[in-house]
Design an enzyme around this catalytic site. Sequence first.
Site, PDB file in Angstrom:
ATOM      1  N   ASP A 154      19.004 -21.125  17.643  1.00 52.58           N
ATOM      2  CA  ASP A 154      19.142 -22.539  17.966  1.00 52.58           C
ATOM      3  C   ASP A 154      20.248 -23.170  17.114  1.00 52.58           C
ATOM      4  O   ASP A 154      20.116 -23.287  15.898  1.00 52.58           O
ATOM      5  CB  ASP A 154      17.792 -23.228  17.689  1.00 52.58           C
ATOM      6  CG  ASP A 154      17.780 -24.663  18.172  1.00 52.58           C
ATOM      7  OD1 ASP A 154      18.818 -25.144  18.667  1.00 52.58           O
ATOM      8  OD2 ASP A 154      16.725 -25.304  18.058  1.00 52.58           O
ATOM      9  N   ASP A 161      25.025 -27.388  22.557  1.00 48.34           N
ATOM     10  CA  ASP A 161      23.719 -26.997  22.035  1.00 48.34           C
ATOM     11  C   ASP A 161      23.241 -25.750  22.777  1.00 48.34           C
ATOM     12  O   ASP A 161      23.250 -25.719  24.008  1.00 48.34           O
ATOM     13  CB  ASP A 161      22.750 -28.172  22.251  1.00 48.34           C
ATOM     14  CG  ASP A 161      21.334 -27.838  21.826  1.00 48.34           C
ATOM     15  OD1 ASP A 161      21.153 -26.918  21.021  1.00 48.34           O
ATOM     16  OD2 ASP A 161      20.405 -28.519  22.306  1.00 48.34           O
TER      17      ASP A 161
END
Lengths: 419, 31
Positions: free
Chosen positions: A129, A328
């Site tokens: 992440d 992201d």
Amino acid sequence: KIAENHHSHTIEASSLFPSTSCKSSTKILSNNDNKTSLKVVHKHGPCSKLNQEKTIAAPTDTEILLQDQSRVKSIHSRLSNPKTSGGNDVKVIDSTTIPAKDGNVIGSASYIVTVGLGTPQKELSLIFDTASDITWTQCKPCAISCYDQKEQIFDPSQSTSYTNISCSSSICSSLTSATGTPPGCVSSTCVYAIQYGDGSFTIGFFGTEKLTLTPTDAFNNIYFGCGQNNQGLFGGSAGILGLGRDKLSFVSQTAHKYNKIFSYCLPSSSSSTGFLTFGCSDTKNAKFTPLSTISAGFYGLDFTGISVGGTKLAISASVFSTAGGLIDSGTVITRLPPAAYSALRASFRKLMSKYPMTKALSILDTCYDFSNYSTISVPKIGFFFSGGVEVDIDVSGVFFASSISQVCLAFAGNKNATD
Amino acid sequence: VSIFGNVQQKTLEVFYDGPAGKVGFASGGCS
């Protein structure tokens, strides 16, 4: 893919869905002194060991999109409430109460890599992440709670390389900027807490451990969270590999070896594999755009335009610059300012007008019924970023396919121009 | 903010170069 011209892709409708068996990437993962590569798989696809035996249910498409919206809300929240402000001290171990003044992000982040932790090393599948800073895993004895995970839960007492961090250590204090929550202290041991935007959370001891990427690339004394109270939507994974920009992220902690350089490729479907590489890769075919300064916590990206079917849309530059942008690895659906999304949607619908539309799917409002088509022609979509960089989206990145009768344009608009 | 999500990143190789302060994209990155 059957054919491609300058402005459209022609594909078999069936290719919109993953196959039931895993097909590994043909790309050879080569490791050398300068770089190390790990295989990337989708958490719920046939390439994931978390998916074997299907003991942990995959979320529905609607759940994925709702979780994604929670993630986006938490990103917006974090941008408007920077994490350096501190807050009330955290109740640890004996409680599930932690401050929710902002939110870290998790949502449906869905790509995992497998790393080794401890001595002897235990294999753990972690969500990677780029919007998370702290790396953490569930730890025995799970003093309060652990969610179901596929692999054996890490037991620090069985590792000869685990060490607790003391409350008085300066690294303990630095948890505030990395997690948004001031550290706690139990028996002189530093306690971290992370609350995610969807209500998921992890609380536990902050420690150091040996983290092994490959047999030749292992790192001693990596700071990580050893979770004793873990609840939420982690989908059977063992935790998170934080690739954010804070000094406690894995990227920063391995800067001496990889110089904060990494790359990844996400596979075209959940039945194929990609990779995550730390260190220098071959960039000769890459187009680069500057990281923007939208936030110290995210990888900022300046959008400047969009093209559909080979035509650049008439969108004022200020539409993108008003709120800025970022990239992201965990947000599923690309979010655009309302005016930009409207222009994209109108152009896409016009070029797809030969196909019947169908009902919306959660946040996705441009959906098609391809039941009566064996092949479909899809307009190409391109993004422009600062520096004149144009990136064409792969055809696998155009749709979010729930079923052959409900295949949706995989973009959504923000509610407000200033979001 | 606009967010470039992971569906749209599929098959691109995405490069993060912290010291140089830039992000890069290359098509056909997985194969």
